[in-house]
Design a protein around this motif. Structure first.
Motif, PDB file in Angstrom:
ATOM      1  N   LEU A   1      12.536  -6.506   6.837  1.00  0.00           N
ATOM      2  CA  LEU A   1      12.379  -5.331   6.333  1.00  0.00           C
ATOM      3  C   LEU A   1      11.415  -4.810   6.808  1.00  0.00           C
ATOM      4  N   LEU A   2      10.810  -4.979   8.549  1.00  0.00           N
ATOM      5  CA  LEU A   2       9.991  -3.870   8.780  1.00  0.00           C
ATOM      6  C   LEU A   2      11.116  -2.829   9.238  1.00  0.00           C
ATOM      7  N   PRO A   3      11.934  -3.192   9.730  1.00  0.00           N
ATOM      8  CA  PRO A   3      12.906  -2.465  10.467  1.00  0.00           C
ATOM      9  C   PRO A   3      13.948  -2.117   9.631  1.00  0.00           C
ATOM     10  N   ALA A   4      14.131  -2.033   8.543  1.00  0.00           N
ATOM     11  CA  ALA A   4      14.469  -1.318   7.477  1.00  0.00           C
ATOM     12  C   ALA A   4      13.310  -0.576   6.741  1.00  0.00           C
ATOM     13  N   LEU A   5      12.364  -0.851   6.988  1.00  0.00           N
ATOM     14  CA  LEU A   5      11.415   0.393   6.753  1.00  0.00           C
ATOM     15  C   LEU A   5      11.588   1.996   7.603  1.00  0.00           C
ATOM     16  N   VAL A   6      11.341   1.008   8.902  1.00  0.00           N
ATOM     17  CA  VAL A   6      10.714   2.122   9.509  1.00  0.00           C
ATOM     18  C   VAL A   6      12.325   2.906   9.820  1.00  0.00           C
ATOM     19  N   LEU A   7      13.605   2.673   9.363  1.00  0.00           N
ATOM     20  CA  LEU A   7      14.731   2.683   9.168  1.00  0.00           C
ATOM     21  C   LEU A   7      15.443   3.927   7.945  1.00  0.00           C
TER      22      LEU A   7
ATOM     23  N   THR B   1      15.713   2.239  16.432  1.00  0.00           N
ATOM     24  CA  THR B   1      15.353   0.754  15.692  1.00  0.00           C
ATOM     25  C   THR B   1      16.033  -0.293  16.101  1.00  0.00           C
ATOM     26  N   GLU B   2      17.159  -0.447  16.970  1.00  0.00           N
ATOM     27  CA  GLU B   2      18.001  -1.836  16.683  1.00  0.00           C
ATOM     28  C   GLU B   2      17.897  -2.291  17.958  1.00  0.00           C
ATOM     29  N   GLY B   3      17.457  -0.463  19.065  1.00  0.00           N
ATOM     30  CA  GLY B   3      16.788  -1.001  20.759  1.00  0.00           C
ATOM     31  C   GLY B   3      15.458  -1.473  20.510  1.00  0.00           C
ATOM     32  N   VAL B   4      14.510  -0.916  19.519  1.00  0.00           N
ATOM     33  CA  VAL B   4      12.952  -1.217  20.239  1.00  0.00           C
ATOM     34  C   VAL B   4      12.634  -2.644  19.488  1.00  0.00           C
ATOM     35  N   PHE B   5      13.760  -2.526  18.618  1.00  0.00           N
ATOM     36  CA  PHE B   5      13.475  -4.821  17.843  1.00  0.00           C
ATOM     37  C   PHE B   5      14.632  -5.225  18.205  1.00  0.00           C
ATOM     38  N   ASN B   6      15.326  -5.033  18.604  1.00  0.00           N
ATOM     39  CA  ASN B   6      16.321  -5.773  20.196  1.00  0.00           C
ATOM     40  C   ASN B   6      17.581  -6.378  18.195  1.00  0.00           C
ATOM     41  N   ILE B   7      17.758  -5.749  17.888  1.00  0.00           N
ATOM     42  CA  ILE B   7      18.663  -6.031  17.260  1.00  0.00           C
ATOM     43  C   ILE B   7      20.232  -6.069  17.718  1.00  0.00           C
TER      44      ILE B   7
END
Length: 308
Positions: free
Chosen positions: A176-182, A251-257
């Motif tokens: 949810l948080l990375p999706a909100l950021v994205l 986003t994926e880099g920051v949240f390690n996705i």
């Protein structure tokens, strides 16, 4: 309609091969030394370099290399990365998490943008309209490289409302948080387009006619105005879907996705051309398919549109 779809599919084929050719040329035409980048401080011997060149056809001309790539692509073989992993396996691992993240982000942004845009258009000139205008300008001015780590720090580290990092098997709450950021990449633009489209249609003759017949404002806006106003919004959402899939690198880099953006960034950083070209090729297919679906939705939203 059938002739239109067939014509679009033929155009998609040409566009796909043209796009992959450009990406392949950018990655391989002026490549430095990817083997040394992967090896680090270790020395790559001449025999190892010759074996790797033969394996990846780098000892042949550029057009021959591209032909080998296309021949493998037509059989579903995306090749092998410079680290020895099958790119098809990497795609199978990365795409599910990126698709979930992107769909969640596009749903959140579309719901917020359409709801706020319609209300802002109906109450244009009011407090809500002015507040949304200021907020969208702030969001547009804030780059994702700043927003992502700030959101992670505040809502993940300080407040502890969301996980700081996301695993491959993450559920919707963890995403949810990375999706909100994205979603902030596109929500401001979608909101402004929705507001402009709804405001323009509210001044149309058919709206005055509907109101003269005694229809309520909710029915006029919800049934007539919104349907006619969604065409530019749907177009934007279709483009944004592909943008979010390819633009999730930060986003994926920051949240390690471990998704598509994460693998793309790693492939670019290590000069792993097969990985970059393989992932971008799939992204091109996504863009083309989404644009075709968006064009077909026009006829659903507006019966006056016919594809002959």
């Amino acid at each position: 309609m059938t002739r239109y779809i067939v014509r679009r599919l033929l155009q998609m084929v040409l566009t796909f091969f043209g796009a992959t050719f450009v990406v392949y040329a950018l990655m391989f035409a002026n490549q430095d030394d990817p083997y040394q980048v992967l090896a680090g401080d270790r020395v790559v011997s001449d025999s190892q370099r010759a074996a790797l060149n033969a394996q990846y056809h780098l000892d042949k001309g550029f057009f021959t290399q591209y032909w080998y790539y296309v021949k493998g692509l037509l059989t579903g073989d995306f090749g092998t990365s410079l680290t020895g992993r099958r790119i098809g396996d990497m795609l199978a691992e990365a795409w599910p998490i990126t698709i979930k993240l992107t769909l969640l982000a596009i749903v959140i942004s579309a719901v917020v943008a359409i709801a706020a845009g319609v209300f802002s258009a109906v109450r244009r000139g009011g407090i809500f309209d002015h507040v949304t205008l200021v907020l969208t300008l702030v969001v547009l001015a804030m780059p994702i490289v700043v927003l992502a780590p700030v959101a992670q720090l505040i809502f993940g580290v300080k407040l502890g409302w969301f996980p700081v990092t996301v695993t491959r098997d993450a559920n919707l709450y963890q995403l949810l948080l990375p999706a909100l950021v994205l979603g902030t990449l596109v929500v401001a633009t979608e909101l402004r387009v929705t507001r402009s489209s709804v405001a323009e249609n509210l001044r149309a003759d058919y709206v005055r006619t509907a109101r003269a017949k005694g229809l309520s404002t909710r029915r006029v806006v919800g049934v007539h105005v919104l349907r006619n106003s969604l065409i530019p919004v749907i177009t934007l959402i279709g483009v944004d879907l592909g943008v979010l899939m390819s633009g999730a690198i930060v986003t994926e880099g920051v949240f390690n996705i471990p998704g598509v953006g994460f693998n793309l960034f790693r492939g670019i950083r290590t000069e792993d051309g097969p990985v970059v070209v393989g992932f971008v090729s799939v992204l091109v297919i996504v863009f083309l398919v989404v644009n075709l679906i968006v064009d077909l939705l026009y006829a659903v939203l507006d019966p006056r549109i016919r594809y002959e």
